[in-house]
Design a protein around this motif. Structure first.
Motif, mmCIF file in Angstrom:
data_model
loop_
_atom_site.group_PDB
_atom_site.id
_atom_site.type_symbol
_atom_site.label_atom_id
_atom_site.label_comp_id
_atom_site.label_asym_id
_atom_site.label_seq_id
_atom_site.Cartn_x
_atom_site.Cartn_y
_atom_site.Cartn_z
ATOM 1 N N GLY A 26 -0.524 -4.739 -9.400
ATOM 2 C CA GLY A 26 0.329 -4.053 -8.300
ATOM 3 C C GLY A 26 -0.636 -4.509 -7.142
ATOM 4 O O GLY A 26 -1.827 -4.530 -7.060
ATOM 5 N N GLN A 27 0.035 -4.209 -5.980
ATOM 6 C CA GLN A 27 -0.631 -4.431 -4.730
ATOM 7 C C GLN A 27 -1.280 -3.116 -4.344
ATOM 8 O O GLN A 27 -0.502 -1.952 -4.191
ATOM 9 N N LYS A 28 -2.680 -3.003 -3.970
ATOM 10 C CA LYS A 28 -3.127 -1.855 -3.893
ATOM 11 C C LYS A 28 -2.891 -1.230 -2.277
ATOM 12 O O LYS A 28 -2.815 0.210 -2.119
ATOM 13 N N ASN A 29 -2.606 -2.073 -1.421
ATOM 14 C CA ASN A 29 -2.243 -1.568 0.001
ATOM 15 C C ASN A 29 -3.216 -0.451 0.416
ATOM 16 O O ASN A 29 -2.869 0.287 1.144
ATOM 17 N N GLY A 30 -4.486 -0.954 0.332
ATOM 18 C CA GLY A 30 -5.618 -0.097 1.075
ATOM 19 C C GLY A 30 -5.786 1.266 0.101
ATOM 20 O O GLY A 30 -6.664 1.927 0.511
ATOM 21 N N ALA A 31 -5.190 1.361 -1.003
ATOM 22 C CA ALA A 31 -5.350 2.730 -1.900
ATOM 23 C C ALA A 31 -6.830 2.396 -2.666
ATOM 24 O O ALA A 31 -7.382 1.339 -2.763
ATOM 25 N N ASN A 32 -7.478 3.749 -2.629
ATOM 26 C CA ASN A 32 -8.823 3.927 -3.473
ATOM 27 C C ASN A 32 -8.526 3.407 -5.094
ATOM 28 O O ASN A 32 -9.219 2.801 -5.697
ATOM 29 N N LYS A 33 -7.477 3.673 -5.480
ATOM 30 C CA LYS A 33 -7.145 3.552 -6.791
ATOM 31 C C LYS A 33 -5.386 3.406 -7.018
ATOM 32 O O LYS A 33 -4.784 3.914 -6.295
ATOM 33 N N GLU A 44 -3.402 6.146 -5.110
ATOM 34 C CA GLU A 44 -4.180 6.989 -4.418
ATOM 35 C C GLU A 44 -5.046 6.738 -3.348
ATOM 36 O O GLU A 44 -5.887 5.818 -3.320
ATOM 37 N N TYR A 45 -4.912 7.855 -2.232
ATOM 38 C CA TYR A 45 -5.631 7.479 -0.990
ATOM 39 C C TYR A 45 -6.471 8.529 -0.820
ATOM 40 O O TYR A 45 -6.520 9.383 -1.590
ATOM 41 N N ASP A 46 -7.251 8.695 0.279
ATOM 42 C CA ASP A 46 -8.061 9.365 0.518
ATOM 43 C C ASP A 46 -7.459 10.951 0.634
ATOM 44 O O ASP A 46 -7.934 12.000 0.063
#
Length: 126
Positions: A26-33, A44-46
């Motif tokens: 999948g595309q993370k789109n800036g996610a941490n995990k 999951e983001y900050d």
């Protein structure tokens, strides 16, 4: 509806479904995990989680997932292959090194253009 994301602020609730697996699919789109739990895709983001449902679980049917949930990737690849080969043929350089460089560069550009255009169209269709 697939594609619609639900935002869950971490301050509201820190959650993770038991049995959810961390994944690179999948595309993370800036996610941490990112995680998958059946058809759920959790990023999951900050400060938050973004959750959406895919039509097809890519771990069970990767091709079906690409066709139904991520057609922009398939179209980007097709544009890269076709566009890169057509541009390289048209330029018809005599140097093998220039031909490879031209083919690679034109493949990257046409692939990205196909991917980006399909992603924009997909947003309006959903």
């Amino acid at each position: 509806m697939p594609g619609d994301e639900i935002e869950v602020p971490k301050e509201l609730r820190e959650f993770m479904l038991e049995g959810a697996e961390e994944t690179f699919l999948g595309q993370k789109n800036g996610a941490n995990k990112q995680y998958r739990y059946g058809n759920l895709h959790i990023r999951e983001y900050d400060e938050k989680f973004l959750v959406h449902t895919d039509k097809i679980d890519p771990r069970k049917d990767p091709v079906g997932h690409l066709i139904h949930d991520a057609p922009e990737i398939l179209i980007g690849l097709a544009c890269a292959i076709y566009g890169g080969s057509q541009i390289t043929k048209k330029l018809n350089t005599n140097s093998k090194k220039k031909s490879i460089t031209t083919g690679l560069l034109s493949s990257i550009i046409t692939g990205y253009l196909g991917y980006a255009a399909t992603k924009k169209i997909k947003k309006y269709v959903e």
